[in-house]
Design a protein around this motif. Structure first.
Motif, mmCIF file in Angstrom:
data_model
loop_
_atom_site.group_PDB
_atom_site.id
_atom_site.type_symbol
_atom_site.label_atom_id
_atom_site.label_comp_id
_atom_site.label_asym_id
_atom_site.label_seq_id
_atom_site.Cartn_x
_atom_site.Cartn_y
_atom_site.Cartn_z
ATOM 1 N N GLY A 71 0.757 -1.245 0.000
ATOM 2 C CA GLY A 71 0.000 0.000 0.000
ATOM 3 C C GLY A 71 0.783 1.289 0.000
ATOM 4 N N LEU A 75 -1.073 4.771 -1.196
ATOM 5 C CA LEU A 75 -1.257 5.917 -0.306
ATOM 6 C C LEU A 75 -0.534 7.151 -0.834
ATOM 7 C CD1 LEU A 75 -1.076 4.271 3.228
ATOM 8 C CD2 LEU A 75 -3.033 5.462 2.216
ATOM 9 N N LYS A 101 -4.728 -2.680 4.133
ATOM 10 C CA LYS A 101 -5.991 -2.114 4.622
ATOM 11 C C LYS A 101 -5.855 -1.578 6.044
ATOM 12 C CE LYS A 101 -9.434 -4.447 1.748
ATOM 13 N NZ LYS A 101 -10.578 -5.387 1.712
ATOM 14 N N TYR A 104 -4.624 1.813 5.416
ATOM 15 C CA TYR A 104 -5.659 2.653 4.794
ATOM 16 C C TYR A 104 -6.646 3.137 5.844
ATOM 17 C CZ TYR A 104 -4.014 0.534 0.395
ATOM 18 O OH TYR A 104 -3.254 0.101 -0.659
ATOM 19 N N ASP A 105 -6.992 2.257 6.780
ATOM 20 C CA ASP A 105 -7.953 2.621 7.823
ATOM 21 C C ASP A 105 -7.431 3.739 8.714
ATOM 22 O OD1 ASP A 105 -9.689 0.681 6.911
ATOM 23 O OD2 ASP A 105 -9.136 -0.804 8.434
ATOM 24 N N SER A 107 -5.300 6.169 7.584
ATOM 25 C CA SER A 107 -4.884 7.308 6.760
ATOM 26 C C SER A 107 -6.061 8.219 6.436
ATOM 27 C CB SER A 107 -4.254 6.809 5.456
ATOM 28 O OG SER A 107 -4.047 7.880 4.553
ATOM 29 N N HIS A 109 -6.354 9.585 3.774
ATOM 30 C CA HIS A 109 -6.599 9.383 2.343
ATOM 31 C C HIS A 109 -7.112 7.977 2.036
ATOM 32 C CE1 HIS A 109 -4.536 13.182 1.785
ATOM 33 N NE2 HIS A 109 -3.498 12.705 2.438
ATOM 34 N N GLY A 110 -7.245 7.162 3.057
ATOM 35 C CA GLY A 110 -7.627 5.776 2.834
ATOM 36 C C GLY A 110 -9.004 5.589 2.232
ATOM 37 N N HIS A 111 -9.916 6.538 2.482
ATOM 38 C CA HIS A 111 -11.279 6.410 1.950
ATOM 39 C C HIS A 111 -11.322 6.512 0.426
ATOM 40 C CE1 HIS A 111 -10.733 10.798 2.126
ATOM 41 N NE2 HIS A 111 -11.640 10.864 1.185
#
Length: 213
Positions: A71, A75, A101, A104-105, A107, A109-111
């Motif tokens: 990731g 990201l 993930k 991402y959760d 960050s 910007h993860g959405h």
């Protein structure tokens, strides 16, 4: 396979004089090195900040990554995208997906990121989007297939960025089928009337391709 294609001191100088990635990405690097096989697959600061910069310039609403790993590059791209942008990531490694993930959760910007498990060529056939930006960093045997399919899906003015196009220097003296595929892909892009490109000697080579109108 050499660790550096340019002088190591020059590589280090470029690294130090490129603005650092956010702390979460630095943590992602550390955790990938500790917990995942093949950590060298990470894009790293020079490639990651290049992707973030290109995304910030293009402001893609629809973006694609083929080959996500843990990731870092996703990201980096998402960081440069607008708040309502969407980045679809194709990945075949379930453990890498679970790892990514988790970051991402955490960050902001993860959405923007959606992960799709499965072969990228199969996934591409299911997508009905016009792409603004694509990063290709997956199995090299399909590089030309990825490029041709993604080009069809890309809007005029959109960018396609291919990683590892120097292939540790093997493109200069190819010896294997994979070497030959990278050579053919680079040659096809350089002579493709539908695009313009610049071949950058950043890390293991970045081919930055812009689709013409």
């Amino acid at each position: 396979m050499p660790d550096f294609l340019v002088d190591e001191a020059i590589e280090d100088y470029a690294f130090v004089n490129t603005r650092a990635e956010p702390p979460l990405l630095q943590e992602l690097i550390d955790q990938t090195n500790l917990n995942m096989g093949w950590p060298q697959k990470l894009s790293g600061r020079l490639v990651g900040r290049t992707l973030k910069m290109l995304a910030a310039l293009v402001q893609p609403k629809q973006a694609l990554e083929i080959g996500m790993f843990t990731g870092y590059s996703a990201l980096s791209i998402a960081e440069g995208m607008p708040e309502d942008g969407k980045l679809i990531c194709c990945e075949t490694n379930p453990r890498a997906i679970e790892f990514a993930k988790g970051f991402y959760d955490r960050s902001e910007h993860g959405h923007k990121i959606e992960v799709i498990f499965g072969r990228a060529l199969d996934t591409l056939e299911t997508l009905d989007v016009e792409l603004d930006f694509t990063f290709i960093d997956a199995d090299k045997r399909n590089y030309l297939n990825y490029y041709e399919r993604v080009k069809e899906m890309t809007r005029p003015g959109g960018l396609i960025v291919l990683d590892n196009v120097l292939w540790s220097g093997k493109v200069v003296q190819p010896e294997s089928d994979i070497d030959d595929i990278l050579v053919e892909t680079n040659h096809r892009i350089a002579n493709d009337p539908d695009v313009e490109n610049v071949f950058l000697t950043v890390r293991d080579g970045l081919n930055v391709v812009r689709k013409l109108g």
